[in-house]
Design a protein around this motif. Structure first.
Motif, PDB file in Angstrom:
ATOM      1  N   ARG A  44      37.050  40.422  42.051  1.00  0.00           N
ATOM      2  CA  ARG A  44      36.328  39.396  41.281  1.00  0.00           C
ATOM      3  C   ARG A  44      36.896  39.260  39.868  1.00  0.00           C
ATOM      4  NH1 ARG A  44      31.181  37.803  42.968  1.00  0.00           N
ATOM      5  NH2 ARG A  44      30.552  37.495  40.796  1.00  0.00           N
ATOM      6  N   ARG A  45      37.570  40.320  39.415  1.00  0.00           N
ATOM      7  CA  ARG A  45      38.055  40.324  38.034  1.00  0.00           C
ATOM      8  C   ARG A  45      39.352  41.141  37.929  1.00  0.00           C
ATOM      9  NH1 ARG A  45      34.068  44.028  38.902  1.00  0.00           N
ATOM     10  NH2 ARG A  45      32.602  42.305  39.113  1.00  0.00           N
ATOM     11  N   GLU A 202      33.198  35.092  39.239  1.00  0.00           N
ATOM     12  CA  GLU A 202      34.461  35.417  39.903  1.00  0.00           C
ATOM     13  C   GLU A 202      35.623  34.804  39.126  1.00  0.00           C
ATOM     14  OE1 GLU A 202      34.197  34.049  43.912  1.00  0.00           O
ATOM     15  OE2 GLU A 202      32.928  35.707  44.569  1.00  0.00           O
ATOM     16  N   LYS A 203      36.845  35.246  39.451  1.00  0.00           N
ATOM     17  CA  LYS A 203      38.068  34.735  38.821  1.00  0.00           C
ATOM     18  C   LYS A 203      38.053  34.952  37.304  1.00  0.00           C
ATOM     19  CE  LYS A 203      39.851  30.881  40.254  1.00  0.00           C
ATOM     20  NZ  LYS A 203      40.036  29.458  40.602  1.00  0.00           N
ATOM     21  N   LYS A 254      35.256  45.841  42.711  1.00  0.00           N
ATOM     22  CA  LYS A 254      35.789  44.483  42.679  1.00  0.00           C
ATOM     23  C   LYS A 254      36.667  44.214  41.454  1.00  0.00           C
ATOM     24  CE  LYS A 254      33.981  42.779  46.453  1.00  0.00           C
ATOM     25  NZ  LYS A 254      34.849  42.260  47.534  1.00  0.00           N
TER      26      LYS A 254
END
Length: 370
Positions: A44-45, A202-203, A254
């Motif tokens: 996610r990161r 996210e991102k 994540k």
């Protein structure tokens, strides 16, 4: 005689102009239709640490007592992630190195004429494609990726340029400033609902630019105690930041971490050319989507360094800076295939734009499709 001289002068002028037309014109194109991989990413990161001016051998080698100057990062190599050498290209300077790392291409030499400052050529980057990016570090590096980004989603936190003093007594303060401000940022996020929501999207990308080693290398040389002690300071700071991320996000698995450098440095404290001390930089990755350590008896990249570093039994994965290291990815073959296919389609889009541009400046009866 005069005619011969004029003709010779004209030929030399044409040759000289052709050099700038061929080599000092950006090959980048714009206006492509973007394409995305349909499968969900493992992270996610991303947390990107770039230790400016860090040589690979300075990080991986052991000290006179047989101990690592970066024990946390060495522990990552042996127990959590993948490692190798990232081979940079000339010119080994901060701007083209960061462009390769963050935008994924070797910057063309047209930027030399503009001093490698800001965005002499507009380009897309990982930061621009993120949902949000927060970055901390040098005012010489961070703005170039924020200025070319569309919308308001790339945030920079820079210290005063006056702090970048090559004669400074303690350049490690540049790195301490980054680590302290990142910790303050996350502390403030706990009490800021809007910011807390953003950093849980996210991102997301967090970029920590660490200039202390480059500054100490120029001022005192890489063999100095200042440079070597700075490596330990960076290692301690990375350890704190990683621990903070795991605690803040509840150890959700994540987060992907990348630790690398934009370029190395010669023994006399310079960089820019192609000596191995300048072009060999460290690359250590761990976390979501990254392969775990792999023990081997035979290395693909075998040289004297491995035994000196006592890393000969841990698989070394070398890459070219700026190119996606597929060998580092811990994911399904389907995910890798989809990613490669998306990349191929994106390259095709560049071909389409280039063909359209060529048509516009070529007479129709002379144009031949490639």
């Amino acid at each position: 005689m005069l005619l011969f001289f004029a003709l010779g002068l004209l030929v030399h002028f044409v040759f000289f102009a052709s050099i700038f037309d061929i080599y000092f014109t950006s090959p980048l194109v714009h206006g492509m239709t973007p394409h995305f991989t349909p499968l969900p990413p493992p992270a996610r990161r991303l947390v990107l640490f770039v230790a400016d001016g860090l040589r690979a051998d300075a990080l991986y080698e052991l000290d006179e007592n047989g101990n690592s100057r970066a024990p946390f990062i060495r522990n990552i190599i042996m127990h959590e992630g993948s490692w190798g050498i990232s081979h940079t290209r000339v010119p080994t300077e901060s701007r083209p190195g960061h462009v390769a790392l963050i935008a994924g291409f070797y910057e063309d030499v047209s930027a030399v004429a503009k001093g490698w400052k800001e965005n002499p050529v507009e380009f897309d980057s990982l930061f621009n494609e993120s949902k949000y990016t927060w970055s901390w570090g040098s005012p010489d590096i961070l703005p170039m990726f924020a200025k070319g980004a569309g919308g308001d989603h790339v945030y920079t936190h820079s210290y005063d340029a006056k702090k970048e003093d090559f004669g400074a007594h303690d350049a490690t303060k540049l790195d301490s400033w980054v680590f302290d401000n990142v910790k303050d940022f996350f502390h403030a996020a706990r009490n800021n609902r809007s910011l807390f929501s953003k950093i849980n999207e996210e991102k997301i990308v967090f970029f920590l630019h660490l200039l202390g080693l480059d500054t100490n290398g120029h001022a005192h040389r890489p063999s100095s105690r200042d440079y070597k002690d700075n490596i330990k300071k960076v290692d301690d700071g990375v350890k704190e930041i990683v621990s903070m991320f795991k605690h803040f996000y509840g150890n959700d698995g994540k987060t992907t971490f990348i630790f690398t450098s934009d370029h190395g440095m010669t023994d006399w404290g310079s960089h820019g050319a192609g000596h191995p001390s300048e072009t060999l930089t460290p690359l250590i990755t761990w976390g979501a989507g990254i392969k775990y350590p792999e023990k081997v008896s035979v290395q693909q990249f075998d040289d004297a360094f491995l035994k000196e570093w006592r890393l000969e039994n841990w698989k070394r994965r070398d890459v070219n800076q700026g190119i996606l290291p597929v060998d580092y990815l811990n994911n399904t073959d389907l995910f890798k295939a989809e990613s490669m296919f998306t990349n191929a389609v994106q390259i095709l889009e560049q071909f389409k734009v280039k063909m359209t541009q060529k048509k516009e400046v070529t007479l129709s009866f002379l144009f031949t499709p490639f």
